[in-house]
Write an enzyme that holds these catalytic residues in place. Structure first.
Site, PDB file in Angstrom:
ATOM      1  N   VAL A  63       0.869  -1.173   0.000  1.00 35.95           N
ATOM      2  CA  VAL A  63       0.000   0.000   0.000  1.00 35.95           C
ATOM      3  C   VAL A  63       0.905   1.220   0.000  1.00 35.95           C
ATOM      4  O   VAL A  63       1.800   1.328   0.843  1.00 35.95           O
ATOM      5  CB  VAL A  63      -0.925   0.017   1.235  1.00 35.95           C
ATOM      6  CG1 VAL A  63      -1.895   1.194   1.153  1.00 35.95           C
ATOM      7  CG2 VAL A  63      -1.679  -1.303   1.384  1.00 35.95           C
ATOM      8  N   HIS A  99      10.069   4.888  -1.384  1.00 35.91           N
ATOM      9  CA  HIS A  99       8.734   5.493  -1.437  1.00 35.91           C
ATOM     10  C   HIS A  99       7.980   4.801  -0.307  1.00 35.91           C
ATOM     11  O   HIS A  99       7.965   3.559  -0.247  1.00 35.91           O
ATOM     12  CB  HIS A  99       8.075   5.205  -2.789  1.00 35.91           C
ATOM     13  CG  HIS A  99       6.728   5.829  -2.981  1.00 35.91           C
ATOM     14  ND1 HIS A  99       6.459   6.669  -4.046  1.00 35.91           N
ATOM     15  CD2 HIS A  99       5.571   5.744  -2.285  1.00 35.91           C
ATOM     16  CE1 HIS A  99       5.185   7.049  -3.996  1.00 35.91           C
ATOM     17  NE2 HIS A  99       4.638   6.496  -2.919  1.00 35.91           N
ATOM     18  N   LEU A 100       7.388   5.553   0.596  1.00 32.73           N
ATOM     19  CA  LEU A 100       6.654   4.984   1.720  1.00 32.73           C
ATOM     20  C   LEU A 100       5.730   3.868   1.237  1.00 32.73           C
ATOM     21  O   LEU A 100       4.982   4.053   0.271  1.00 32.73           O
ATOM     22  CB  LEU A 100       5.837   6.083   2.409  1.00 32.73           C
ATOM     23  CG  LEU A 100       4.929   5.646   3.551  1.00 32.73           C
ATOM     24  CD1 LEU A 100       5.745   5.117   4.719  1.00 32.73           C
ATOM     25  CD2 LEU A 100       4.046   6.785   3.989  1.00 32.73           C
ATOM     26  N   HIS A 101       5.812   2.713   1.879  1.00 37.34           N
ATOM     27  CA  HIS A 101       4.904   1.620   1.542  1.00 37.34           C
ATOM     28  C   HIS A 101       4.707   0.715   2.752  1.00 37.34           C
ATOM     29  O   HIS A 101       5.600   0.560   3.579  1.00 37.34           O
ATOM     30  CB  HIS A 101       5.381   0.815   0.333  1.00 37.34           C
ATOM     31  CG  HIS A 101       6.747   0.240   0.432  1.00 37.34           C
ATOM     32  ND1 HIS A 101       7.899   1.000   0.290  1.00 37.34           N
ATOM     33  CD2 HIS A 101       7.166  -1.021   0.653  1.00 37.34           C
ATOM     34  CE1 HIS A 101       8.956   0.222   0.405  1.00 37.34           C
ATOM     35  NE2 HIS A 101       8.549  -1.018   0.642  1.00 37.34           N
ATOM     36  N   THR A 102       3.522   0.156   2.832  1.00 36.62           N
ATOM     37  CA  THR A 102       3.159  -0.734   3.923  1.00 36.62           C
ATOM     38  C   THR A 102       2.892  -2.110   3.338  1.00 36.62           C
ATOM     39  O   THR A 102       2.150  -2.240   2.358  1.00 36.62           O
ATOM     40  CB  THR A 102       1.911  -0.213   4.660  1.00 36.62           C
ATOM     41  OG1 THR A 102       2.154   1.135   5.069  1.00 36.62           O
ATOM     42  CG2 THR A 102       1.594  -1.068   5.865  1.00 36.62           C
TER      43      THR A 102
END
Length: 137
Positions: free
Chosen positions: A41, A95-98
């Site tokens: 995400v 890149h920020l990701h969960t």
């Protein structure tokens, strides 16, 4: 951001197996999953770490992560999920990701992905807790 594969996925310029495409973020299958159905995400805007996510974006982003955790479990018949995020270290795409990883009992994943340790004693634990609490203030 030019050259960011996740920005390319968000923009529709890089192919991905999309699971969700909403105002608060985009979710797609990880190309190197821990287990099949492993979803990433990402926020729509290029941010590198969790600290970069504006406070007003937190509720929507994490609501999407929460919904994905429920959907991965229900849609795949998983026993649960492992939800995780790296910041800088081990962050293969900046890149920020969960990660939302489906789990089943006996799947072989033990705790976290790295070896665990112990504090030498309560004093050492108190020292670490105090240092983090002081930085939080």
């Amino acid at each position: 951001m030019a050259g960011c594969v996740f920005c390319g996925i968000v923009a529709g310029e890089v192919p991905a197996f999309r699971v969700a495409d909403e105002a608060d973020g985009v979710a797609f299958l990880d190309t190197r999953p821990v287990f099949k159905g492993h979803v990433l995400v990402v926020p729509r805007t290029h941010l590198v770490t969790l600290a970069d996510l504006p406070a007003d974006a937190l509720p929507g982003y994490f609501r999407l992560v929460q919904r994905l955790a429920v959907a991965v479990e229900a849609g795949l018949g998983a026993g649960g999920t492992f939800v995780a995020m790296n910041n800088k270290v081990s962050q293969s795409v900046p890149h920020l990701h969960t990660h939302v990883v489906p789990r089943t009992k006996g799947d072989g994943l033990r705790g976290f992905f790295w070896p665990r340790t112990r504090y030498a004693d309560d004093a050492e634990a108190e020292d670490f807790a105090g240092r983090v609490a002081a930085a939080l203030a």
